[in-house]
Scaffold this active site. Sequence first.
Site, PDB file in Angstrom:
ATOM      1  N   ASN A 178      42.152  -5.831  55.439  1.00 30.87           N
ATOM      2  CA  ASN A 178      43.178  -6.434  54.596  1.00 30.87           C
ATOM      3  C   ASN A 178      42.626  -6.806  53.236  1.00 30.87           C
ATOM      4  O   ASN A 178      41.448  -7.118  53.079  1.00 30.87           O
ATOM      5  CB  ASN A 178      43.781  -7.678  55.274  1.00 30.87           C
ATOM      6  CG  ASN A 178      43.093  -8.962  54.849  1.00 30.87           C
ATOM      7  OD1 ASN A 178      43.396  -9.528  53.792  1.00 30.87           O
ATOM      8  ND2 ASN A 178      42.136  -9.412  55.637  1.00 30.87           N
ATOM      9  N   LYS A 210      34.272 -22.961  55.401  1.00 30.92           N
ATOM     10  CA  LYS A 210      34.344 -21.634  56.027  1.00 30.92           C
ATOM     11  C   LYS A 210      33.383 -20.683  55.323  1.00 30.92           C
ATOM     12  O   LYS A 210      33.523 -20.412  54.125  1.00 30.92           O
ATOM     13  CB  LYS A 210      35.788 -21.114  55.944  1.00 30.92           C
ATOM     14  CG  LYS A 210      36.035 -19.860  56.753  1.00 30.92           C
ATOM     15  CD  LYS A 210      37.530 -19.559  56.794  1.00 30.92           C
ATOM     16  CE  LYS A 210      37.836 -18.317  57.581  1.00 30.92           C
ATOM     17  NZ  LYS A 210      39.278 -18.023  57.616  1.00 30.92           N
ATOM     18  N   GLY A 228      36.259 -14.484  64.015  1.00 27.92           N
ATOM     19  CA  GLY A 228      35.963 -13.094  63.687  1.00 27.92           C
ATOM     20  C   GLY A 228      35.877 -12.239  64.926  1.00 27.92           C
ATOM     21  O   GLY A 228      34.823 -12.162  65.553  1.00 27.92           O
ATOM     22  N   GLY A 229      36.985 -11.616  65.275  1.00 23.99           N
ATOM     23  CA  GLY A 229      36.980 -10.646  66.362  1.00 23.99           C
ATOM     24  C   GLY A 229      37.467 -11.145  67.705  1.00 23.99           C
ATOM     25  O   GLY A 229      37.681 -10.347  68.620  1.00 23.99           O
ATOM     26  N   CYS A 250      35.952 -15.504  51.052  1.00 24.32           N
ATOM     27  CA  CYS A 250      36.834 -14.334  50.976  1.00 24.32           C
ATOM     28  C   CYS A 250      36.094 -13.189  50.277  1.00 24.32           C
ATOM     29  O   CYS A 250      35.533 -13.389  49.213  1.00 24.32           O
ATOM     30  CB  CYS A 250      38.119 -14.666  50.220  1.00 24.32           C
ATOM     31  SG  CYS A 250      39.178 -13.221  49.973  1.00 24.32           S
ATOM     32  N   THR A 278      36.563 -12.551  57.010  1.00 27.26           N
ATOM     33  CA  THR A 278      36.499 -11.101  57.203  1.00 27.26           C
ATOM     34  C   THR A 278      35.183 -10.599  56.614  1.00 27.26           C
ATOM     35  O   THR A 278      34.594 -11.252  55.753  1.00 27.26           O
ATOM     36  CB  THR A 278      37.679 -10.401  56.510  1.00 27.26           C
ATOM     37  OG1 THR A 278      37.723 -10.809  55.150  1.00 27.26           O
ATOM     38  CG2 THR A 278      38.992 -10.755  57.186  1.00 27.26           C
TER      39      THR A 278
END
Lengths: 248, 305
Positions: free
Chosen positions: B69, B164, B243-244, B128, B192
Site C-alpha cells: 500500500n 511505532k 506486521g503479518g 511510514c 509496513t
Amino acid sequence: MRDDYPRSLEILEIEKEAKDLFTVFVKNTLDGFVPGQFVMVWIPSVDEKPFGVSYLEKDRIGITFEVKGKFTKKLAGMKKADIIGIRGPYGIGFPDPDSSTIVIGGGCGVSSLAPLMEKVKKSNSIIGARSKDMLLFRNRFEDAHFTTDDGTFGKKGFVTEILEEKLSALDKVSQVFCCGPEIMMSRVIEICKKHRKKCFISMERYMKCGFGVCGQCMCGDKVVCNEGPVFESKDVEGNPEFNHFAKD
Amino acid sequence: MITIKSDFLGMKLSNPLILASGIMGISVGSMKKIADNGAGAVTIKSISKEERLGHNNPTMFSFGDVFMNAVGYSNPGMIEAKKEFSDIDRIGVPVIGSVIGTKADDFVAVIEELKDIKFDAIEIPLSCPHTPGFGVLAGQGTPEATYRITKAVRKATRLPIIIKLSANAPDLTIVAKAAEKAGADAINMGNTHGPGMRIDIDSGKPILDFKVGGISGPAITPVTVRCVYDIYESIKIPIIGTGGITTGRDAIEMMMAGALGLGVGTGIYYRGFDVFKKIANEMKDWMKKKGHLSLKEIIGVAHEG
C-alpha cells in the site's frame, strides 16, 4: 491465497452512448461476475476507480461511464489496443432476477443494471435521464419505459412515477432493483415500502481498495465495497448517511 | 478457565488484539464494526495538522502473501477529526489516537487540538515508508529524531504514549531505548516494510500510483518476530508486535518473542472483519491443548534458558 492486482487488458473498442457517456470494451476475464458487482479500472500512471459492468457477454465486457473528471476524460480519449487494468470483481451484486422483477435506473446508474434489464420482461425496465441527449440505451432496450426530466424523450417526469403506476396497477411484480442518485433511490424505497415489495438498491461511494480494508467507502456502519454496493432496502433504512453524506 | 484478557497500559482488554492504524480506522462507524468483530482495542487512522489527500489510486493491492500500500496518510486534518471522533465511546473498546507530523511541534499541535477526545493512549508512528515528509522518508526513525519527538510529545500529554518503529532501522535496539528514555510507555514494533515496488509488465508502469509502497501481509511475519525478539531484552516498556499477524499461531509466536499487544491490520484482508474473533479462538484452542491458562505463561518464553 488471494491475488488482487490489476490485470492488464487491451481496449477492444470505445463507443459513444450519449452526451458525455461512453462504453469501453475489454476481454471478459471476470470469473463468476454477478450484475451489481463492480471492478476497479486502472489507467496506468493516472488513477484507478470503481465501475459497474454494463455489457456482460461471453467474450467481452463493457463499462459505461460518464465523463466527469480527469480520469474519465482520459478514459474517453483512449484508443483501441491501449492498455487498462481490471481488478475484481468485488462486492455483492443483485439477487437473481425473475421475469417479474422491475429494474429502474437513473442517469449513469442504468449502466450496472443493463445486464439485468436483458433478463426481465421488456416492459419492466424503467430508464430515466435529465434529457434525451443524456439518456442511455434507448436503442438497446426499445420496449423499456423512458422518462426525461425535461420531456425531450419518453414521459416527462421521473422514473419513480412509472414505478408508482406499475405497482398501483397490480401487475405481477416480485421485487424492484434500482440504481441512480440517492434521492431517487430513497423515493423508490418509500414507494416499495408502501406497496410491500422487496427492493434492492446499489450505492456509490468513493473507493480506494475495493475489498473492504481501507474504510474509505463507509456509509454509516456499512462498508459499501464489501457489504454492498447492492443492499436490500431494509439494510439502509435509518442509515444516517444514506442520501445525506458521502466522503470525498 | 482459559483467559486471553490483557492489561495493556492501563487498558483492560478482552484480548491483546489491537486494530493497527491505517486500516478501517477512518470513522467511529468503521471502528465500531471492528470492535464488534472482536478486537481488544482499535487505533484510528493517523491524523495530521492539515488535511491530506494522500496518493492517487491504486493505493493497495496484493500478490499472494504480500500486500502493498501507498495510501499517503490521507486524513481530514485535526479540526475535522475532532468532529469525526467526538463520540468514540460508541466504539465500546479502548481507542488509540494515532498522530503524525512533519516536525515535533506538529505532533504536539494535533495532540492539543484532540485533547478532549477520550483516547486511551496516543500512538506516534515514526516509521511510514512511503510518505514524503513523514516517518522513514523524513528521517524520523533515527535514535536522535525518535528521542526529540517522543520528548516533545511526552510534555504535551498525560496519556500513555506508544512509539511505532520501523523494522528497517539498522540500530533498532538503540531507537527503542531512545524512545523509552524520552518517556514512551510502549513500543509498537512494526510498520509496513520496504518500500517495495511492483511493475505491470504489459504497460511497463509501476502499479502503485506513488510507485513505491509499504509491504505487509503474512510474508513479513518472520521479520516482525525477529524485531520484537531483538528489542524485548533491551527495554522495560511493553511491546506491541505489528506486521503479518494473521492466525492464532502467528499471535502466540509474537507473544513468545516478547509482545504483550498484537497489532492486526492486513489480516482483515486475508480473513475478513472477524479475523479478531478467529485469532482469539485459535489462541484459546492452542492454550487449551497445551494446558496454558493465561497469556503470562507465554509472553517472552523464547528468551528463557
